[in-house]
Write an enzyme that holds these catalytic residues in place. Sequence first.
Site, PDB file in Angstrom:
ATOM      1  N   ARG A 225       0.844  -1.190   0.000  1.00  0.00           N
ATOM      2  CA  ARG A 225       0.000   0.000   0.000  1.00  0.00           C
ATOM      3  C   ARG A 225       0.884   1.246   0.000  1.00  0.00           C
ATOM      4  O   ARG A 225       1.907   1.299   0.693  1.00  0.00           O
ATOM      5  CB  ARG A 225      -0.935   0.029   1.228  1.00  0.00           C
ATOM      6  CG  ARG A 225      -2.017  -1.051   1.205  1.00  0.00           C
ATOM      7  CD  ARG A 225      -3.052  -0.736   0.130  1.00  0.00           C
ATOM      8  NE  ARG A 225      -4.089  -1.762   0.016  1.00  0.00           N
ATOM      9  CZ  ARG A 225      -4.103  -2.715  -0.900  1.00  0.00           C
ATOM     10  NH1 ARG A 225      -3.100  -2.815  -1.760  1.00  0.00           N
ATOM     11  NH2 ARG A 225      -5.098  -3.575  -0.967  1.00  0.00           N
ATOM     12  N   HIS A 273       0.684  -0.504 -10.316  1.00  0.00           N
ATOM     13  CA  HIS A 273      -0.263  -1.262  -9.475  1.00  0.00           C
ATOM     14  C   HIS A 273      -0.689  -2.554 -10.192  1.00  0.00           C
ATOM     15  O   HIS A 273      -1.882  -2.812 -10.374  1.00  0.00           O
ATOM     16  CB  HIS A 273      -1.481  -0.419  -9.114  1.00  0.00           C
ATOM     17  CG  HIS A 273      -2.167  -0.907  -7.865  1.00  0.00           C
ATOM     18  ND1 HIS A 273      -2.765  -0.059  -6.972  1.00  0.00           N
ATOM     19  CD2 HIS A 273      -2.350  -2.155  -7.353  1.00  0.00           C
ATOM     20  CE1 HIS A 273      -3.292  -0.748  -5.976  1.00  0.00           C
ATOM     21  NE2 HIS A 273      -3.040  -2.034  -6.183  1.00  0.00           N
TER      22      HIS A 273
END
Length: 310
Positions: A225, A273
């Site tokens: 994250r 991502h």
Amino acid sequence: MPNILFAARSESWEDYEAPLSAALDATGLSYALGTAFASEEVDYIVYAPNSDVQDFTPYTRLKAVMNLWAGVEGVVGNDTLKAPLTRMVDEAGLTQGMVEWVTGHTLRHHLGMDAHIVNPDRTWDATPPPLSADRPVTILGLGALGQACARALIALGFPVSGWSRSPKTLPGITTFAGEDGLRAALTDAQIVILLLPDTPATTNVIHAETLALMAPGAMILNPGRGPLIDDDALLAALDSEQIGHATLDVFRTEPLPDDHAFWTHPKVTVTPHIASTTRPETAARVIADNIRRNETGAPLLHVVDRAAGY
């Protein structure tokens, strides 16, 4: 017969309709699946936090919300959600993707591949890299993803240490927990992999002080994250050569803004991502099985601890 609402971006329905239908058919359940039901008639929501459903109050019959993503920070704090929330744990798809990304980039840094792939001066440096047994790896976060990556790296011969908020005993892994354990896990670490959830307790877990604990020239991989890292502290550590390279897949703002320093820093690799993506075919089977379990009286799997945030 349960009514199952698919609540995600409209383009996702095209990817999920057929796999979800096939997986639900395979359970033998009677069901209705779609993108529109009267709210009071919905039993389950297959959910992405970026969907239009943000207020769960009207869903008075709701039995569970099945998050499509491994991360639940976009929904875990929603006070209107009273039903159980499950996170996506998909070993065949999401977990396998993370293992491949982590092992690939760990080996890349361990072997020093960048110096050979980009070598405009045609430098001939025959210094061999150390063997994996001499390259300790530290994983922060020992959930399903962290444990799977640890097993893969152990199989390649790397000594693996891991840290989690609460104590865990895992075969082949030197485990640490708590604040003192974090310092111990990071001290002299050569490759650090971040696989923690995004919670208030993990925000900026990598900051100036924790960066200073690592071995000079340490490599950081963050497929977890974005908020786990203090960006400014990382950039300063890269400039001082305390950190040798950072390979980052997640960021505070996504897509990463064009003017962000990570794009142009010579010691940062940006990946968009992609480390661990939910695959519709395999994720559909996870969701269908969890609905089957709940409908037949078995406990739901992968239920989120709302207090802990994951």
